[in-house]
Design a protein around this motif. Structure first.
Motif, PDB file in Angstrom:
ATOM      1  N   LEU A  21     114.795  80.756  32.321  1.00  0.00           N
ATOM      2  CA  LEU A  21     115.102  81.002  33.736  1.00  0.00           C
ATOM      3  C   LEU A  21     113.826  81.196  34.558  1.00  0.00           C
ATOM      4  O   LEU A  21     113.693  80.654  35.659  1.00  0.00           O
ATOM      5  CB  LEU A  21     116.016  82.218  33.870  1.00  0.00           C
ATOM      6  N   VAL A  22     112.883  81.934  34.039  1.00  0.00           N
ATOM      7  CA  VAL A  22     111.613  82.161  34.740  1.00  0.00           C
ATOM      8  C   VAL A  22     110.847  80.846  34.891  1.00  0.00           C
ATOM      9  O   VAL A  22     110.281  80.556  35.951  1.00  0.00           O
ATOM     10  CB  VAL A  22     110.774  83.231  34.003  1.00  0.00           C
ATOM     11  N   ALA A  23     110.850  80.028  33.851  1.00  0.00           N
ATOM     12  CA  ALA A  23     110.161  78.730  33.923  1.00  0.00           C
ATOM     13  C   ALA A  23     110.817  77.829  34.965  1.00  0.00           C
ATOM     14  O   ALA A  23     110.122  77.117  35.711  1.00  0.00           O
ATOM     15  CB  ALA A  23     110.175  78.052  32.559  1.00  0.00           C
ATOM     16  N   ALA A  27     108.984  76.383  38.279  1.00  0.00           N
ATOM     17  CA  ALA A  27     108.935  74.954  38.611  1.00  0.00           C
ATOM     18  C   ALA A  27     109.419  74.719  40.044  1.00  0.00           C
ATOM     19  O   ALA A  27     108.833  73.923  40.783  1.00  0.00           O
ATOM     20  CB  ALA A  27     109.775  74.160  37.621  1.00  0.00           C
ATOM     21  N   LEU A  28     110.482  75.406  40.433  1.00  0.00           N
ATOM     22  CA  LEU A  28     110.964  75.284  41.814  1.00  0.00           C
ATOM     23  C   LEU A  28     109.918  75.776  42.815  1.00  0.00           C
ATOM     24  O   LEU A  28     109.684  75.145  43.847  1.00  0.00           O
ATOM     25  CB  LEU A  28     112.267  76.065  41.995  1.00  0.00           C
ATOM     26  N   TYR A  29     109.284  76.894  42.504  1.00  0.00           N
ATOM     27  CA  TYR A  29     108.247  77.429  43.373  1.00  0.00           C
ATOM     28  C   TYR A  29     107.054  76.474  43.456  1.00  0.00           C
ATOM     29  O   TYR A  29     106.490  76.263  44.531  1.00  0.00           O
ATOM     30  CB  TYR A  29     107.793  78.806  42.888  1.00  0.00           C
ATOM     31  N   MET A  35     104.985  70.829  48.354  1.00  0.00           N
ATOM     32  CA  MET A  35     105.463  70.258  49.618  1.00  0.00           C
ATOM     33  C   MET A  35     104.808  70.947  50.810  1.00  0.00           C
ATOM     34  O   MET A  35     104.425  70.298  51.792  1.00  0.00           O
ATOM     35  CB  MET A  35     106.988  70.354  49.708  1.00  0.00           C
ATOM     36  N   GLU A  36     104.649  72.253  50.740  1.00  0.00           N
ATOM     37  CA  GLU A  36     104.001  72.992  51.833  1.00  0.00           C
ATOM     38  C   GLU A  36     102.522  72.636  51.935  1.00  0.00           C
ATOM     39  O   GLU A  36     101.977  72.549  53.038  1.00  0.00           O
ATOM     40  CB  GLU A  36     104.184  74.504  51.638  1.00  0.00           C
TER      41      GLU A  36
END
Length: 160
Positions: A21-23, A27-29, A35-36
């Protein structure tokens, strides 16, 4: 539903699920950060290109208003932007901008501040440079406006 609670998970299994879950969140972050960062780079490019374009328009207007009597002091203001154009534009456009500056510089150099043509063959040279200035200015203007259009930025008004 009871089978979920009936599973006998060891501590290592729970730690592995938590790590998964942390990984996934990491990955989403990372994707969001990427993108930012791209947006920030685009903003930086837009800002630098806009600054060069405004300086180009200032020089173009000076040349349009003064033509043969262009002032070296006004033309020289564009020198810094000529150098930085290599950072913000492709090499072909940066070379055109450098050529435009050189052309404007020679027009202003031929016509000194005292209003006299300084060289014997200066009139022919000046006419040659004036034609090159006009051709280069429209070419550069089109290229930069196309770049802005490709970035989904279009000016609100059309400049000559």
């Amino acid at each position: 539903m009871n089978w979920v609670f009936d599973m006998n998970l060891s501590a290592s299994d729970i730690i592995a699920i938590f790590a998964l879950l942390v990984a996934g969140l990491a990955a989403l972050y990372a994707r969001w950060s990427s993108m930012e960062a791209k947006k920030a780079n685009q903003i930086s490019l837009i800002s630098g290109r806009k600054e060069i374009y405004i300086a180009f328009i200032d020089l173009k207007m000076h040349m349009l208003q003064n033509q043969q009597s262009a002032q070296l002091a006004e033309v020289s203001k564009f020198h810094y932007h000529t150098i930085t154009s290599r950072l913000f534009f492709k090499s072909s456009l940066a070379k055109d901008i450098q050529d435009y500056y050189d052309t404007c510089f020679w027009i202003a150099d031929i016509y000194r501040s005292d209003g006299r043509i300084t060289l014997q063959n200066s009139r022919e040279d000046q006419e040659k440079y004036l034609k090159a200035e006009k051709d280069l200015s429209s070419k550069i203007d089109r290229k930069i406006l196309k770049i802005f259009k490709d970035m989904n930025i279009e000016p609100k008004c059309k400049i000559i």
